[in-house]
Scaffold this motif. Sequence first.
Motif, short mmCIF file in Angstrom:
data_model
loop_
_atom_site.label_atom_id
_atom_site.label_comp_id
_atom_site.label_asym_id
_atom_site.label_seq_id
_atom_site.Cartn_x
_atom_site.Cartn_y
_atom_site.Cartn_z
N VAL A 134 0.85 -1.18 0.00
CA VAL A 134 0.00 0.00 0.00
C VAL A 134 0.89 1.23 0.00
O VAL A 134 1.86 1.30 0.76
CB VAL A 134 -0.92 0.02 1.23
CG1 VAL A 134 -1.77 1.29 1.25
CG2 VAL A 134 -1.81 -1.22 1.26
N VAL A 135 0.56 2.20 -0.86
CA VAL A 135 1.32 3.45 -0.93
C VAL A 135 0.33 4.61 -0.82
O VAL A 135 -0.68 4.65 -1.52
CB VAL A 135 2.09 3.56 -2.26
CG1 VAL A 135 2.92 4.85 -2.27
CG2 VAL A 135 3.01 2.36 -2.46
N GLU A 164 2.08 4.60 9.34
CA GLU A 164 2.88 3.94 10.36
C GLU A 164 2.05 2.92 11.14
O GLU A 164 2.54 1.81 11.44
CB GLU A 164 3.46 4.99 11.31
CG GLU A 164 4.48 5.90 10.64
CD GLU A 164 5.03 6.93 11.60
OE1 GLU A 164 4.73 6.85 12.81
OE2 GLU A 164 5.78 7.82 11.15
N ALA A 165 0.81 3.27 11.45
CA ALA A 165 -0.04 2.35 12.20
C ALA A 165 -0.37 1.10 11.39
O ALA A 165 -0.33 -0.03 11.90
CB ALA A 165 -1.33 3.07 12.63
N LEU A 166 -0.71 1.29 10.12
CA LEU A 166 -1.04 0.15 9.26
C LEU A 166 0.16 -0.76 9.07
O LEU A 166 0.02 -2.00 9.05
CB LEU A 166 -1.52 0.65 7.90
CG LEU A 166 -2.92 1.29 7.85
CD1 LEU A 166 -3.13 1.97 6.51
CD2 LEU A 166 -4.00 0.24 8.09
N ALA A 167 1.35 -0.17 8.93
CA ALA A 167 2.55 -0.98 8.72
C ALA A 167 2.78 -1.93 9.89
O ALA A 167 3.15 -3.10 9.70
CB ALA A 167 3.76 -0.07 8.53
N VAL A 168 2.55 -1.44 11.10
CA VAL A 168 2.71 -2.28 12.29
C VAL A 168 1.57 -3.29 12.39
O VAL A 168 1.79 -4.48 12.67
CB VAL A 168 2.75 -1.39 13.56
CG1 VAL A 168 2.72 -2.26 14.81
CG2 VAL A 168 3.98 -0.50 13.54
N VAL A 177 3.22 -1.05 4.04
CA VAL A 177 2.51 0.23 3.87
C VAL A 177 3.54 1.35 3.99
O VAL A 177 4.28 1.44 4.98
CB VAL A 177 1.42 0.42 4.94
CG1 VAL A 177 0.60 1.67 4.63
CG2 VAL A 177 0.52 -0.81 5.03
N ASN A 178 3.60 2.19 2.96
CA ASN A 178 4.56 3.28 2.94
C ASN A 178 3.89 4.56 2.45
O ASN A 178 2.87 4.53 1.74
CB ASN A 178 5.74 2.94 2.04
CG ASN A 178 6.58 1.81 2.60
OD1 ASN A 178 7.32 2.00 3.56
ND2 ASN A 178 6.47 0.63 2.02
N ALA A 226 7.53 3.57 6.15
CA ALA A 226 8.40 4.70 5.82
C ALA A 226 7.59 5.89 5.32
O ALA A 226 6.55 5.74 4.67
CB ALA A 226 9.42 4.29 4.76
N SER A 227 8.09 7.08 5.62
CA SER A 227 7.59 8.32 5.03
C SER A 227 8.74 8.90 4.22
O SER A 227 9.71 9.42 4.79
CB SER A 227 7.13 9.31 6.11
OG SER A 227 5.97 8.81 6.76
#
Length: 237
Positions: A134-135, A164-168, A177-178, A226-227
């Motif tokens: 996801v981007v 950040e929340a979705l990535a975790v 997710v980035n 990442a951002s």
Amino acid sequence: MTTSLPCTAIVTGGTGGLGAAVTEHLLSRGWRLVVPWCVEAELDRVPPHPDLELIRADLSVESDVEAVVELAAKDEDRPLHGIVNLVGGFASGHRVHETPIEVLDAQLSINLRVAYRVIQAGLPHLIRRGGGSVVCIGSAAAVRPFPGAATYIASKAAVAALVEALAVEYSGDNIRVNGLLPTMIDTPANREAMPEADRTSWARPSDIAEVIAFLLSDASRAVTGASIPLANTAGAR
């Protein structure tokens, strides 16, 4: 899940000034794309392609989002693997005490709520197929704010937090997710709106498209949460 093509990606905003460049680039890389649209005039930016499926949709409406995701997930031979959220809006010109709360509501709706809704609808399919990428499009202003655009900046900062929340939350499902934090994007609309601006550092749509293709691919399998700042470091061209 690996992204051994062909796979499918949803690109929201895929007919816009940035989105058309992303759509063109991903099609050139062999992706099947599902692109929702709502402004008919923008369709001229995306020529017909056998791997491009356009669907009229209002992404603030749950049933329309479900229709987009259903179309993207229907081809079992080209499973849904990517979700690219490019839909967004901008508001500026007044300080907070001069800005109605409705402006904040509108910015959160277009910049955060649409992305949340599309991702939420797509996640069960990514989980079922063993993962995906996801981007989300954010803004450099989320980390380097400027006066007069607090509602926009807050909404883009919220997008970065969501990333950040979705990535975790979905790391165990092999879903990455980035987020992207571009400077002003060098689109025709932005050039028209700011004809006297120094465009030296404006991010080019073609460069953003390449980064998105990388984040969707297995080459970025170690990158999540990442951002990523984006600018035209080569200078204006």
